[in-house]
Design a protein around this motif. Structure first.
Motif, PDB file in Angstrom:
ATOM      1  N   VAL A  35      70.979  84.107   0.474  1.00  0.00           N
ATOM      2  CA  VAL A  35      70.980  84.662  -1.109  1.00  0.00           C
ATOM      3  C   VAL A  35      72.546  84.098  -1.158  1.00  0.00           C
ATOM      4  N   TRP A  36      73.092  83.524  -2.618  1.00  0.00           N
ATOM      5  CA  TRP A  36      74.436  83.050  -2.688  1.00  0.00           C
ATOM      6  C   TRP A  36      75.420  83.052  -3.848  1.00  0.00           C
ATOM      7  N   ASP A  37      74.640  84.555  -4.382  1.00  0.00           N
ATOM      8  CA  ASP A  37      74.953  85.385  -5.787  1.00  0.00           C
ATOM      9  C   ASP A  37      74.226  86.968  -5.999  1.00  0.00           C
ATOM     10  N   ALA A  38      74.765  87.748  -6.191  1.00  0.00           N
ATOM     11  CA  ALA A  38      74.247  88.674  -6.615  1.00  0.00           C
ATOM     12  C   ALA A  38      73.085  88.430  -7.731  1.00  0.00           C
ATOM     13  N   ALA A  39      73.000  87.704  -8.865  1.00  0.00           N
ATOM     14  CA  ALA A  39      71.871  87.375  -9.602  1.00  0.00           C
ATOM     15  C   ALA A  39      70.446  87.504  -7.668  1.00  0.00           C
ATOM     16  N   SER A  40      70.688  85.956  -7.571  1.00  0.00           N
ATOM     17  CA  SER A  40      69.627  85.576  -6.186  1.00  0.00           C
ATOM     18  C   SER A  40      69.638  86.111  -5.656  1.00  0.00           C
ATOM     19  N   ALA A  41      70.360  87.881  -4.948  1.00  0.00           N
ATOM     20  CA  ALA A  41      70.450  88.658  -4.314  1.00  0.00           C
ATOM     21  C   ALA A  41      69.425  89.203  -4.610  1.00  0.00           C
ATOM     22  N   ARG A  42      69.530  89.704  -6.359  1.00  0.00           N
ATOM     23  CA  ARG A  42      68.777  90.843  -6.714  1.00  0.00           C
ATOM     24  C   ARG A  42      67.212  90.412  -6.648  1.00  0.00           C
ATOM     25  N   VAL A  43      67.338  89.632  -7.143  1.00  0.00           N
ATOM     26  CA  VAL A  43      65.781  88.384  -6.960  1.00  0.00           C
ATOM     27  C   VAL A  43      65.209  88.684  -6.031  1.00  0.00           C
TER      28      VAL A  43
END
Length: 269
Positions: A35-43
């Motif tokens: 992942v590379w940011d909070a949004a991608s991490a949450r997904v």
């Protein structure tokens, strides 16, 4: 951060480090979708098969407009990792490139933002120097009270130049053994590896002690698992795929297309 918040944060990192170490040693290969940011991490964290979160250094740098290779300021990289750690409830292992000039201090700061493990590259420096970098990283975790889970990366293949492939494999094994002796949990050997090369690496470095990358042309995760590999990650590829999808969507919308009806709403923020 208050003293009590700091204590809770450090306790979480200690527990996460133990969990991450167990995931590396388990018979099942650890699959991490970078992942590379909070949004991608949450997904990614919400996917049923996710057991840990791994950041992609290249992806974080690119998302802020920087090229790969420690060109992004360390403060900016760590602040992004901190946001990632804050939105997931899983162990976070970070791509710390080559250590940003001081692997020990970088690890200490990474622990401070919720990281319990990391990749650190040897960048094909002389072996003794590289082993000391890895030893310093592990010692820094120990000084913070964390059994920091180091996935020591050797660039023996990706920076091997025109030397024979077998020589690069042998170099990766020699370096990998040295990094395990320095306290690393696992050895990351990036590059497209076939079954024979993977078997040689596992035999030379150790069962469940080799980490690989899934690139076009690589084996499937289950095949690497059968060969005794501990972990498979995907580097910048998840971001590349996401941006490819964006490019295709944008092309469609600019040609008077519509948003696909099966598009999921981002309701987790």
């Amino acid at each position: 951060m208050s003293t009590s918040e700091h204590h809770r944060s450090r306790t979480r990192v200690v527990v996460d480090a133990q969990s991450l170490s167990e995931l590396y040693r388990a018979p099942e290969i650890l699959r991490v979708v970078n992942v590379w940011d909070a949004a991608s991490a949450r997904v990614v964290a919400e996917l049923p098969g996710t057991r840990a979160i791994a950041t992609a250094g290249h992806g974080i740098a690119a998302s802020h407009g920087y090229p790969d290779g420690e060109r992004i300021p360390l403060d900016l990289m760590l602040s992004t990792v901190e946001r990632i750690s804050a939105v997931v409830g899983l162990p976070v292992t970070a791509d710390l490139d080559g250590g940003f000039g001081d692997a020990g201090e970088t690890v200490r700061r990474a622990i401070g933002v919720g990281v319990c493990g990391a990749n650190i590259e040897d960048q094909l420096r002389p072996l003794a120097e590289s082993a000391e970098v890895m030893r310093t990283a592990v010692a820094a975790g120990r000084s913070e009270g964390v059994a920091f889970v180091l996935n020591a990366r050797t660039d023996a293949l990706v920076r091997g130049g025109d030397r024979p492939r077998a020589d690069s494999i042998a170099d990766a094994i020699e370096r990998g053994r040295a990094y395990l002796d320095a306290g690393a949990e696992c050895v990351f050997v990036p590059g497209v590896l076939d079954a024979a090369e993977t078997r040689t690496l596992v035999e030379g470095i150790g069962e469940r002690k080799v980490s690989v990358i899934g690139l076009p042309g690589a084996l499937a995760a289950a095949e690497y698992e059968a060969l005794g590999v501990a972990r498979i990650s995907y580097g910048p590829m998840p971001q590349n795929v996401a941006l490819t999808a964006l490019k295709r969507l944008g092309t469609s919308l600019l040609a008077d297309g519509t948003i696909p009806e099966d598009t999921e709403p981002l309701n987790n923020f």
